[in-house]
Design an enzyme around this catalytic site. Structure first.
Site, PDB file in Angstrom:
ATOM      1  N   HIS A  51      -3.930   5.754   3.104  1.00  0.00           N
ATOM      2  CA  HIS A  51      -4.675   4.635   2.619  1.00  0.00           C
ATOM      3  C   HIS A  51      -4.070   3.417   3.330  1.00  0.00           C
ATOM      4  O   HIS A  51      -4.674   2.363   3.721  1.00  0.00           O
ATOM      5  CB  HIS A  51      -4.519   4.481   1.109  1.00  0.00           C
ATOM      6  CG  HIS A  51      -5.473   3.685   0.577  1.00  0.00           C
ATOM      7  ND1 HIS A  51      -5.016   2.341   0.416  1.00  0.00           N
ATOM      8  CD2 HIS A  51      -6.723   3.577  -0.160  1.00  0.00           C
ATOM      9  CE1 HIS A  51      -5.990   1.536  -0.082  1.00  0.00           C
ATOM     10  NE2 HIS A  51      -7.040   2.325  -0.367  1.00  0.00           N
ATOM     11  N   ASP A  72       0.602  -1.158   0.093  1.00  0.00           N
ATOM     12  CA  ASP A  72      -0.016   0.087  -0.172  1.00  0.00           C
ATOM     13  C   ASP A  72       0.967   1.173  -0.017  1.00  0.00           C
ATOM     14  O   ASP A  72       1.948   1.220  -0.538  1.00  0.00           O
ATOM     15  CB  ASP A  72      -1.064  -0.057   1.360  1.00  0.00           C
ATOM     16  CG  ASP A  72      -2.332   0.524   0.912  1.00  0.00           C
ATOM     17  OD1 ASP A  72      -2.435   1.816   0.748  1.00  0.00           O
ATOM     18  OD2 ASP A  72      -3.422   0.003   0.779  1.00  0.00           O
ATOM     19  N   SER A 117     -11.108  -1.474  -0.995  1.00  0.00           N
ATOM     20  CA  SER A 117      -9.944  -1.418  -0.444  1.00  0.00           C
ATOM     21  C   SER A 117      -9.951  -1.393   1.108  1.00  0.00           C
ATOM     22  O   SER A 117      -9.093  -2.214   1.827  1.00  0.00           O
ATOM     23  CB  SER A 117      -9.095   0.301  -0.632  1.00  0.00           C
ATOM     24  OG  SER A 117      -8.480   0.326  -1.821  1.00  0.00           O
TER      25      SER A 117
END
Length: 738
Positions: free
Chosen positions: A216, A137, A549
C-alpha cells in the site's frame, strides 16, 4: 436549520487543548496506551527537558513510548486506566485519550487531471522539484524504478530527516529521490503486549524497517511522486508510462502502518512531529477510522497532528474513506485537512459474462492468466441454499462436489474480493462471477484474481442469479477484454467513496474534492503478489488498486506541484486554488453522476468537484485563511443557534491574476433559497489586492424541499469574463451535528 456557504474555510482547532477527557474507572488494571496532552509552558524550571519532567512526575521511563514537542505537546505511555485517570487530574494535563487503531483506506491518471508533458503546471513547477512529500503508510520498496534519483539535483538543504535502517533496509536504499525513511512501531508493539488487541509484528512476513511488506505504501508514494517508468503494466493491463503526479518531488516515508495490524494513533502523532521537524512541505495520509466514525477534533490525533502541521505551513491531504455510498460515511473531517474522495478515470478493464441463453453482461476484470477461450461451463450459485457464508464464498463454505469444474457466483461483502476467488479455486471452480449487492450498486472495481473472474453490478448480478434459478442447465463463460481508454462518461463518483454530510459539523462540507481513485496503476512491493494474499506467489513491479487511498496521493502530488510553482502559497491558498477550480462535469460535458445509482451526484458526493490542475495553477482569486480563523471556528462551534432561516457570511478573496481585474458574481441559488451578494462586483487595482464581500442565504421554510440527502445545493462563482471562474458550493440543510 443550518445554512452555510462551503468554501474551504477549514476554520477549526485549538479548542481541544482546553478540554478534559472523560475517564471511565474500572477495576481491570490491564495496561493500555494513552496519549496525554500537556501544557508545555508549565514545566517546572528544575527539569532541564520535558522528557525529564514527564519521566519524573508522570510515568516511568520504560512506560513512555513517544514524546511530542512540535505539532502537539505531551507524551504517550502504556499505563493502567487508574493511572491515566489520576494523571488526568494533574493541573498540567489538558487532555487524555486512549490510543486507537486505524485502517488504511484501500498511468493515465496524471493526464486525466489536466497534466501534460512540457506544458502548464508540470513545466512551470519543474515537475515538483525540491518539494518534499511525507507519506504516512506501510513503508516503501525502494528498488522500484519509480524511486530512481537519476538526473535529480542534491537533497534540499532544508532537509533535516534521517534514513533509518533495519531489516533489509540499508542507508543506500535512500537516495536523492527517497531522501528519508522512518519507522514508528512503539504504539503497535505496546498494543501487542499481554491482553492487547492485536498480535505482535510477525517478522516472517513483515520488516522491522521502512521496507514495505504490504504494498500500500509503495503504491501511494509512487502515485504522488513516482518517476517516469517506461513499459509499465500490471500483467499487461494499463500498459504505458507510469508516473506520479509530481515526478521530481522528493519523498520521505514514515512507516506507521503494519501488515495485517493497522496503524496506531500514538505512532501517527509521532510521525507528524517528526515530519514537520524534518522539513516536509506536504503530508499524505491515506488512513482513517473507517465506518464513518469520527472523534471530536480534540480527541482525534490525525486532526491534532494535522493542525500542528498546517499551522507551520505544511499541506495535509487525507483520504475520505471507503464506506460509500452511505450518507455521512466520510472521515477525516477537520477543516484544515484536505479530505479526498474518489472518482473514475477514462480507462477501464472490461470483461463480459456470456450466458448460455446468449445474453452478454458487462463487468470488469484484471485477471491475466489462462483464459476460458469461449468455452461454456456449468454455472452455480451457492447462495441458492440460503446459507449466507456460501453465498459470500467464505472460507470452507463451498462444497467441492457442487462447484468443481464450474463457474461460481459469489456475492460481494464480508471478505476480500480476491479471497473469494481463492476459495472458489481451492474448491475446484474454474471461474468466478462476483455480484454486487444493493449497497454497492453498480460500482465496479477490478482485481487481479487468481482465476478467471468478472465483477458485475447489482442489476446484472441479479440477472445472472435469476438465470441460474430459471434454467435447468445454466452455463456461462467469461470474456476478458484487456485495457480500454477513452471511456465515457468519466469521471464518475466511485460507489465506495465516502459521502457527506459531515457528521461533526454539517456547516463544513466534506469531502473537499475528489481525485482519481479507481483502477490506479502504481509501483508495488515484491513481498506479496498483486492480490496481497499470502498464497499469491506472483511478482509484479506495478499493481492496480482502487480506493480513496489512491485518490489522496493524487492531491498530495498536486499540492507539491502548486507549492513548487508558487512557493509563497499557504496550505489554505493551495487548497482554495484546487477547490475553486475543480470540475463538476464529465467528459461528455454533463453533470457528474454517482456510480452507485446512476443519478446526478451532489457536493455531498464530490465536494467542490474533481481536481483540475490545469486550472488550479492560475485560480484568479483565492480564499486564504489563518490560524485565527480556525480558532474562531472552534470557539463558534460551542454554540447552537436556534434554527436560523437566514444567515450572512463574510468572505475575503485575494487576487492572484491581472492587477486590474473585475470579477462579477454569478449565483445558482438552491431551490427554495434566496442568495444575495454584496457587492456583486469586485474591482481590483494594483493597490487593492484583497476584497471582502457579504453572502446572505435565506431559506423559505414553506417552500424548501430537501432532496434524499437532506439538503439542497447551489453555488456562488466569481468570473472575470476571461478564463477565471472561482466557484464555491452552497449547501442548505436541516441536519444537526451528531
Amino acid at each position: 436549520m443550518a445554512t452555510f456557504l462551503s468554501s474551504f474555510l477549514p476554520l477549526l482547532f485549538l479548542l481541544f487543548i482546553y478540554s478534559n477527557f472523560p475517564i471511565s474507572f474500572c477495576s481491570d488494571q490491564t495496561v493500555k496506551t494513552f496519549i496525554f496532552r500537556v501544557d508545555s509552558q508549565s514545566k517546572p524550571s528544575i527539569f532541564t527537558t520535558h522528557y525529564h519532567w514527564y519521566t519524573s512526575e508522570f510515568a516511568e521511563p520504560t512506560r513512555i513510548l513517544h514524546i511530542y514537542d512540535t505539532v502537539f505537546h505531551g507524551f504517550s505511555a502504556s499505563v493502567t486506566e487508574t493511572h491515566a485517570a489520576s494523571l488526568s487530574n494533574h493541573p498540567s494535563v489538558l487532555a487524555v485519550f486512549e490510543d486507537r487503531r486505524r485502517e488504511l483506506h484501500t498511468t493515465r491518471s496524471p493526464q486525466f487531471l489536466g497534466l501534460r508533458n512540457q506544458h502548464g503546471l508540470w513545466s512551470d513547477s519543474d515537475y515538483g522539484s525540491d518539494v518534499i512529500i511525507g507519506v504516512f503508510d506501510t513503508g516503501i520498496w525502494p528498488e522500484r524504478r519509480s524511486f530512481s534519483d537519476t538526473n535529480l539535483g542534491p537533497v534540499p538543504a532544508r532537509w533535516k530527516g534521517v534514513c533509518q535502517t533495519g531489516a533489509k533496509f540499508v542507508a543506500k536504499n535512500c537516495n536523492r529521490k527517497l531522501i528519508g525513511a522512518r519507522v514508528f512501531s512503539k504504539g503497535h508493539e505496546a498494543a501487542a503486549g499481554p491482553g492487547g488487541p492485536i498480535a505482535g509484528i510477525n517478522e516472517t512476513i513483515e520488516f522491522m524497517s521502512p521496507r514495505d511488506a504490504d504494498g500500500h505504501g509503495t503504491h501511494t508514494a509512487s502515485t504522488a511522486a513516482g518517476r517516469h517508468a517506461f513499459r509499465a503494466s500490471m500483467g499487461g493491463y494499463a500498459a504505458g508510462i507510469a508516473k506520479g503526479v509530481a515526478p521530481k518531488a522528493r519523498l520521505a516515508v514514515y512507516k506507521v502502518c503494519w501488515k495485517n495490524s493497522g496503524c496506531f494513533d500514538s505512532d501517527i502523532l509521532a510521525a507528524f512531529d517528526a515530519a514537520v521537524n524534518d522539513g516536509v512541505n506536504v503530508i499524505s495520509i491515506s488512513i482513517g477510522g473507517g465506518e464513518g466514525i469520527s472523534s471530536p477534533y480534540y480527541l482525534d490525533p490525525i486532526a491534532i497532528g494535522a493542525y500542528g502541521a498546517v499551522s507551520r505551513g505544511v499541506f495535509v491531504s487525507s483520504s475520505a474513506g471507503n464506506d460509500g455510498p452511505n450518507l455521512m460515511s466520510v472521515t477525516n473531517l477537520a477543516p484544515w485537512l484536505v479530505t479526498v474522495g474518489a472518482g473514475t478515470i477514462d480507462r477501464n478493464f472490461p470483461a463480459d459474462v456470456i450466458l448460455g441463453d446468449g445474453r452478454r453482461l458487462n463487468g470488469v476484470s484484471l485477471y491475466s492468466g489462462e483464459q476460458l477461450k469461449g468455452k461454456m461451463y456449468p454455472l452455480v450459485y451457492p447462495g441458492k441454499s440460503g446459507v449466507l457464508s456460501a453465498s459470500l464464498c467464505m472460507e470452507n463454505s463451498l462444497d467441492p462436489n457442487v462447484v468443481k469444474g464450474k463457474i461460481v457466483i459469489c456475492d460481494r461483502g464480508n471478505s476480500p474480493r480476491v479471497a473469494k476467488g481463492l476459495v472458489v479455486k481451492n474448491s475446484g471452480g474454474v471461474g468466478m462471477i462476483l455480484a454486487n449487492g444493493v449497497s454497492n450498486g453498480e460500482g465496479l472495481v477490478g482485481d487481479a484474481h487468481l482465476l478467471p473472474a468478472c465483477a458485475l453490478g447489482s442489476d446484472e448480478g441479479d440477472a445472472v442469479k435469476s438465470y441460474v434459478s430459471s434454467s435447468a442447465n445454466p452455463t456461462a463463460t467469461i470474456d476478458i477484454k484487456g485495457t480500454v481508454i477513452g471511456i465515457k462518461p468519466a469521471p464518475v463518483v466511485a460507489s465506495f467513496s465516502a459521502r457527506g454530510p459531515n457528521g461533526l459539523n454539517p456547516e463544513i462540507l466534506k469531502p473537499d474534492l475528489i481525485a482519481p481513485g479507481v483502477n490506479i496503476l502504481a509501483a508495488w512491493t515484491d513481498a506479496v503478489g498483486p492480490t496481497g494474499l499470502d498464497s499469491d506467489q506472483r511478482k509484479t513491479e506495478f499493481n492496480i488498486l482502487s480506493g480513496t487511498s489512491m485518490a489522496c496521493p493524487h492531491v498530495s502530488g498536486a499540492a507539491a506541484l502548486l507549492k513548487s510553482a508558487h512557493p509563497d502559497w499557504s496550505p489554505a491558498a493551495i487548497r482554495s486554488a484546487m477547490m475553486t477550480t475543480a470540475t463538476i462535469t464529465d467528459n461528455k460535458n454533463q453533470p457528474m453522476i454517482d456510480e452507485a445509482t446512476g443519478n446526478r451526484s451532489t457536493p455531498y458526493d464530490f465536494g467542490a468537484g474533481l481536481l483540475n490542475l490545469d486550472r488550479a495553477m492560475d485560480p484568479g482569486l483565492i480564499y486564504d485563511i489563518t490560524n485565527n480563523d480556525y480558532e474562531n471556528f472552534l470557539c463558534a462551534i460551542g454554540y447552537n443557534p436556534k434554527d436560523p432561516t437566514s444567515k450572512t457570511f463574510i468572505r475575503t478573496v485575494t487576487n492572484l491574476g491581472q492587477t486590474n481585474a473585475v470579477y462579477v458574481a454569478k449565483i445558482e441559488a438552491p431551490k427554495g433559497v434566496t442568495v444575495t451578494v454584496k457587492p456583486v462586483k469586485l474591482v481590483f487595482t494594483p493597490a487593492v489586492k484583497k476584497m471582502s464581500f457579504l453572502v446572505t442565504i435565506t431559506a423559505d421554510s414553506k417552500h424548501l424541499v430537501l432532496d434524499d440527502a437532506g439538503a439542497v445545493f447551489g453555488s456562488l462563482s466569481w468570473t472575470d469574463g476571461n478564463n477565471h471562474v472561482v466557484r464555491s458550493p452552497i449547501v442548505v440543510t436541516q441536519l444537526d451535528p451528531l
